[in-house]
Design a protein around this motif. Structure first.
Motif, mmCIF file in Angstrom:
data_model
loop_
_atom_site.group_PDB
_atom_site.id
_atom_site.type_symbol
_atom_site.label_atom_id
_atom_site.label_comp_id
_atom_site.label_asym_id
_atom_site.label_seq_id
_atom_site.Cartn_x
_atom_site.Cartn_y
_atom_site.Cartn_z
ATOM 1 N N GLN A 67 28.254 6.023 -9.026
ATOM 2 C CA GLN A 67 29.059 4.836 -9.816
ATOM 3 C C GLN A 67 30.464 4.807 -9.317
ATOM 4 O O GLN A 67 30.882 3.619 -8.898
ATOM 5 C CB GLN A 67 29.252 5.078 -11.246
ATOM 6 N N ALA A 68 31.168 5.741 -8.702
ATOM 7 C CA ALA A 68 32.224 5.571 -8.254
ATOM 8 C C ALA A 68 32.199 5.074 -6.670
ATOM 9 O O ALA A 68 32.871 4.265 -6.234
ATOM 10 C CB ALA A 68 32.938 6.969 -7.900
ATOM 11 N N TRP A 69 30.881 5.416 -5.947
ATOM 12 C CA TRP A 69 30.838 4.796 -4.647
ATOM 13 C C TRP A 69 30.481 3.374 -4.872
ATOM 14 O O TRP A 69 31.028 2.713 -4.047
ATOM 15 C CB TRP A 69 29.587 5.560 -4.209
ATOM 16 N N ILE A 70 29.917 2.968 -5.835
ATOM 17 C CA ILE A 70 29.430 1.493 -6.029
ATOM 18 C C ILE A 70 30.798 0.761 -6.367
ATOM 19 O O ILE A 70 31.104 -0.373 -5.782
ATOM 20 C CB ILE A 70 28.594 1.360 -7.200
ATOM 21 N N ASP A 71 31.624 1.484 -7.158
ATOM 22 C CA ASP A 71 32.857 0.769 -7.473
ATOM 23 C C ASP A 71 33.781 0.546 -6.318
ATOM 24 O O ASP A 71 34.320 -0.433 -6.002
ATOM 25 C CB ASP A 71 33.620 1.588 -8.471
ATOM 26 N N ALA A 72 33.756 1.475 -5.390
ATOM 27 C CA ALA A 72 34.701 1.408 -4.065
ATOM 28 C C ALA A 72 34.047 0.224 -3.280
ATOM 29 O O ALA A 72 34.906 -0.394 -2.757
ATOM 30 C CB ALA A 72 34.459 2.891 -3.620
ATOM 31 N N VAL A 73 32.866 0.568 -2.874
ATOM 32 C CA VAL A 73 32.401 -0.412 -2.083
ATOM 33 C C VAL A 73 32.298 -1.926 -2.553
ATOM 34 O O VAL A 73 32.688 -3.126 -1.829
ATOM 35 C CB VAL A 73 30.851 -0.229 -1.938
ATOM 36 N N ALA A 74 32.061 -2.051 -3.759
ATOM 37 C CA ALA A 74 32.275 -3.533 -4.394
ATOM 38 C C ALA A 74 33.779 -3.900 -4.107
ATOM 39 O O ALA A 74 33.805 -5.103 -4.190
ATOM 40 C CB ALA A 74 31.842 -3.337 -6.042
ATOM 41 N N ALA A 75 34.775 -3.155 -4.522
ATOM 42 C CA ALA A 75 36.186 -3.646 -4.485
ATOM 43 C C ALA A 75 36.310 -3.987 -2.936
ATOM 44 O O ALA A 75 37.000 -4.969 -2.611
ATOM 45 C CB ALA A 75 37.208 -2.445 -4.655
ATOM 46 N N PHE A 76 36.075 -3.093 -1.987
ATOM 47 C CA PHE A 76 35.856 -3.457 -0.615
ATOM 48 C C PHE A 76 35.372 -4.989 -0.159
ATOM 49 O O PHE A 76 35.930 -5.642 0.600
ATOM 50 C CB PHE A 76 35.765 -2.317 0.410
ATOM 51 N N GLU A 77 34.212 -5.131 -0.733
ATOM 52 C CA GLU A 77 33.581 -6.284 -0.565
ATOM 53 C C GLU A 77 34.454 -7.626 -1.072
ATOM 54 O O GLU A 77 34.530 -8.437 -0.345
ATOM 55 C CB GLU A 77 32.148 -6.237 -1.120
ATOM 56 N N THR A 78 34.841 -7.270 -2.370
ATOM 57 C CA THR A 78 35.518 -8.344 -2.836
ATOM 58 C C THR A 78 37.015 -8.789 -1.920
ATOM 59 O O THR A 78 37.051 -10.006 -1.653
ATOM 60 C CB THR A 78 35.982 -8.173 -4.324
ATOM 61 N N ALA A 79 37.482 -7.695 -1.708
ATOM 62 C CA ALA A 79 38.819 -7.761 -0.643
ATOM 63 C C ALA A 79 38.387 -8.656 0.481
ATOM 64 O O ALA A 79 39.092 -9.560 1.305
ATOM 65 C CB ALA A 79 39.153 -6.520 -0.566
ATOM 66 N N ALA A 80 37.223 -8.180 1.177
ATOM 67 C CA ALA A 80 36.968 -8.870 2.491
ATOM 68 C C ALA A 80 36.600 -10.300 2.098
ATOM 69 O O ALA A 80 36.935 -11.220 3.090
ATOM 70 C CB ALA A 80 35.551 -8.200 2.875
#
Length: 462
Positions: free
Chosen positions: A169-182
Motif C-alpha cells: 500500500q505504501a508503494w502504491i501511495d508513493a507512485v500515485a503521488a509522483f504520478e499526480t505531481a507529474a
C-alpha cells in the motif's frame, strides 16, 4: 528409589525435541504460507551474519534502481527489524515447548529436614512425590505448549502478511503521488505560457487587470498544488523506505512515475468469503485460543458444533429427539460454514473456566462475522473501483481528447482564443488527475483484498 531418575528420563519426547530444538523451528510453516499469500519469501535472521547478508541483498535489489511492489515487499520481509523482533516470539515459544518435551529433569536429591530416620523418610517421600507429579502432568502440559507453539506460528505469519500488505500500500501511495505531481507539472508549462501571454496583452492594453489576474492566479494555484503533490510523494516514499528497513545510502532508490494500467480482466473472487474463513490468521489464532482455555480448565467432551452466525446471534444449537430416539443438532444454515466447537460446561467446578471459554467462543464468532463482512467489502471495493477507473479511462478521457482536438482546430482557424484553448487544457488535467486517483484506488483495493483473505491491515479505500 534409584528407578525414579530412569522413569523421568523415559518421559522425554525425542521426536518432538528434535523438531523444536532446531534453529528456526516452526518458521518453515510461516515461510510457506507467506509465499502463498504474498508471493514473497519470508526470511529469518538468526545471527549477525544473517542480518548482514539480508542487508547486502536488500541493497542489491534497490540501490540506484526503480523498484516495483513485489521488490518492495521482498525487501521489507528480509530487512524490517520489527518483523524480526516478532519472529523472536516464535523462537521463545519453541524453546518453551522444547523444555516441556524434555520432561522432568532426571535428578535425585535428598534434603534432611529432620533428625533421625523419620526426617529422612519424609524428605525422600516429598522428592519422589514431586517427581511423580511432574511426570503425571507432563502430557497435558505438553499439549498446552504445543498449542501455544501453533499460536506463535500464526502470530508470526500474521505479522508477516500485515507488513507485506502495508508495504504494498505504501508503494502504491508513493507512485500515485509522483504520478499526480507529474500530471500537474505537465500542465504547469501551459499555465506559464498563458500567464506570460496575459502579461503581454496587459502591456498592450488588450487585456484588463482583472482578466490578467485570473490567468496569474491559476498559475500560482497550480504551482502550489504541484509543490503539495511533490511533498506528498516525498513523504509517501519515506514511509515506504521505513517499512523496507532502509537507511543511509540504501535509501537511494526510485519508484515509477506512474501506476500500472488496469488489468484487462475484471477482478473479483466469488469465493472470497470462503477464502477468508479458511485462511485468516486471526481466526486460526482464535480457534487455538479455545483449545488453550479448554486445556487449561480441563474441559472435555465436545458436544456439538455451532456456526459463528448462530453463536453471535445468541442462538444455541437446538436439540430434538427423532422418532428413533437419536439426538440431533439443528443449527442455522449458512452458505459458508465456520463452525466453533462447544464443550459440555455443565459439570465445571470452576465457574471461571466456563466464562472464559464462552467469552473466547463469542469473540471468535464475532471475528468470523467481521471477516465475512471484510471479505465482502473488499470484493465490492475492488470490483467497484475497477469499474470507476475503467469509466474514466474508456469514457471520460476519450471525450476530453475529442474536445481538445476540436478546440485546437478552432484555434488554428482563428475561431477561438488562446485562453479558451488553455481552459480546455485545464479541464483535461482535472480529468487525468481523477483517472490517476481512481486507478490508485483500484490498486489499493487489490491490496486490501489480500488483507481480507489472509489477515492484515485494510482501509486503503477509507
Amino acid at each position: 528409589m534409584a528407578l525414579v531418575p530412569l522413569v523421568l528420563a523415559a518421559c522425554a519426547d525425542t521426536a518432538l525435541v528434535n523438531q523444536v530444538s532446531t534453529p528456526g523451528a516452526g518458521f518453515e510453516t510461516v515461510s510457506r504460507v507467506t509465499r502463498q499469500a504474498t508471493g514473497a519469501n519470508g526470511v529469518l535472521a538468526l545471527s549477525a551474519a544473517d542480518v548482514a547478508a539480508n542487508e547486502a541483498r536488500a541493497r542489491s535489489l534497490v540501490f540506484h534502481k526503480t523498484i516495483g511492489p513485489d521488490t518492495a515487499v521482498q525487501v521489507a520481509l528480509m530487512n524490517n527489524r520489527g518483523l524480526q523482533a516478532a519472529y523472536s516470539d516464535l523462537g521463545l515459544s519453541a524453546a518453551d515447548l522444547w523444555e516441556v518435551a524434555l520432561g522432568p529433569i532426571p535428578s535425585f536429591g535428598v534434603t534432611i529436614s529432620g533428625i533421625g530416620e523419620v526426617g529422612l523418610a519424609r524428605s525422600l517421600e516429598a522428592a519422589v512425590t514431586g517427581a511423580i507429579l511432574d511426570a503425571a502432568t507432563l502430557k497435558p502440559r505438553k499439549a498446552l505448549a504445543q498449542t501455544h507453539f501453533q499460536q506463535a506460528q500464526f502470530e508470526a505469519l500474521g505479522a508477516t502478511i500485515a507488513l507485506a500488505t502495508e508495504t504494498r500500500q505504501a508503494w502504491i501511495d508513493a507512485v500515485a503521488a509522483f504520478e499526480t505531481a507529474a500530471l500537474i507539472g505537465r500542465a504547469q508549462g501551459t499555465a506559464d505560457a498563458a500567464s506570460e501571454l496575459a502579461s503581454e496583452l496587459g502591456r498592450t492594453g488588450a487585456m484588463n487587470r482583472a482578466d490578467q489576474a485570473r490567468e496569474h492566479v491559476f498559475t500560482a494555484e497550480l504551482a502550489a498544488e504541484r509543490a503539495d503533490a511533490r511533498l506528498e510523494a516525498q513523504l509517501a516514499k519515506e514511509r515506504l523506505t521505513r517499512l523496507m528497513g532502509l537507511w543511509g545510502t540504501d535509501i537511494d532508490f526510485f519508484v515509477p512515475d506512474r501506476l500500472p494500467g488496469l488489468p484487462g480482466v475484471r477482478p473479483g473472487r466469488a469465493d472470497v468469503e470462503r477464502l477468508a474463513l479458511e485462511n485468516r490468521t486471526d481466526l486460526a489464532i482464535g480457534r487455538l485460543e479455545l483449545e488453550v482455555i479448554a486445556q487449561e480448565h480441563r474441559l472435555a467432551g465436545q458436544t456439538r458444533m455451532i456456526s459463528d452466525i448462530g453463536l453471535v446471534a445468541g442462538v444455541e444449537a437446538e436439540r430434538s429427539i427423532t422418532s428413533t430416539g437419536r439426538q440431533t443438532t439443528v443449527s442455522p444454515v449458512t452458505q459458508v460454514s465456520f463452525e466453533i466447537p462447544l464443550y459440555d460446561t455443565g459439570k465445571i467446578a470452576n465457574r471461571r473456566g466456563e466464562l472464559a471459554y464462552m467469552r473466547a467462543a463469542n469473540e471468535l464468532a464475532q471475528a468470523a462475522v467481521n471477516a465475512r463482512s471484510e471479505a465482502r467489502t473488499a470484493h465490492a471495493a475492488v470490483t467497484g473501483k475497477y469499474s470507476i477507473a475503467q469509466h474514466w479511462r474508456d469514457e471520460v478521457l476519450p471525450l476530453r481528447r475529442v474536445i481538445d482536438e476540436e478546440a485546437l482546430k478552432s484555434y488554428n482557424g482563428m475561431l477561438s482564443s488562446t485562453f479558451e484553448l488553455i481552459a480546455d487544457a485545464r479541464e483535461r488535467l482535472d480529468a487525468e488527475i481523477s483517472y490517476a486517483e481512481a486507478k490508485a484506488d483500484y490498486w489499493r483495493a487489490e491490496a486490501d483484498m489480500t488483507a481480507a483473505i489472509w489477515g492484515g491491515p485494510t482501509g486503503g479505500n477509507d
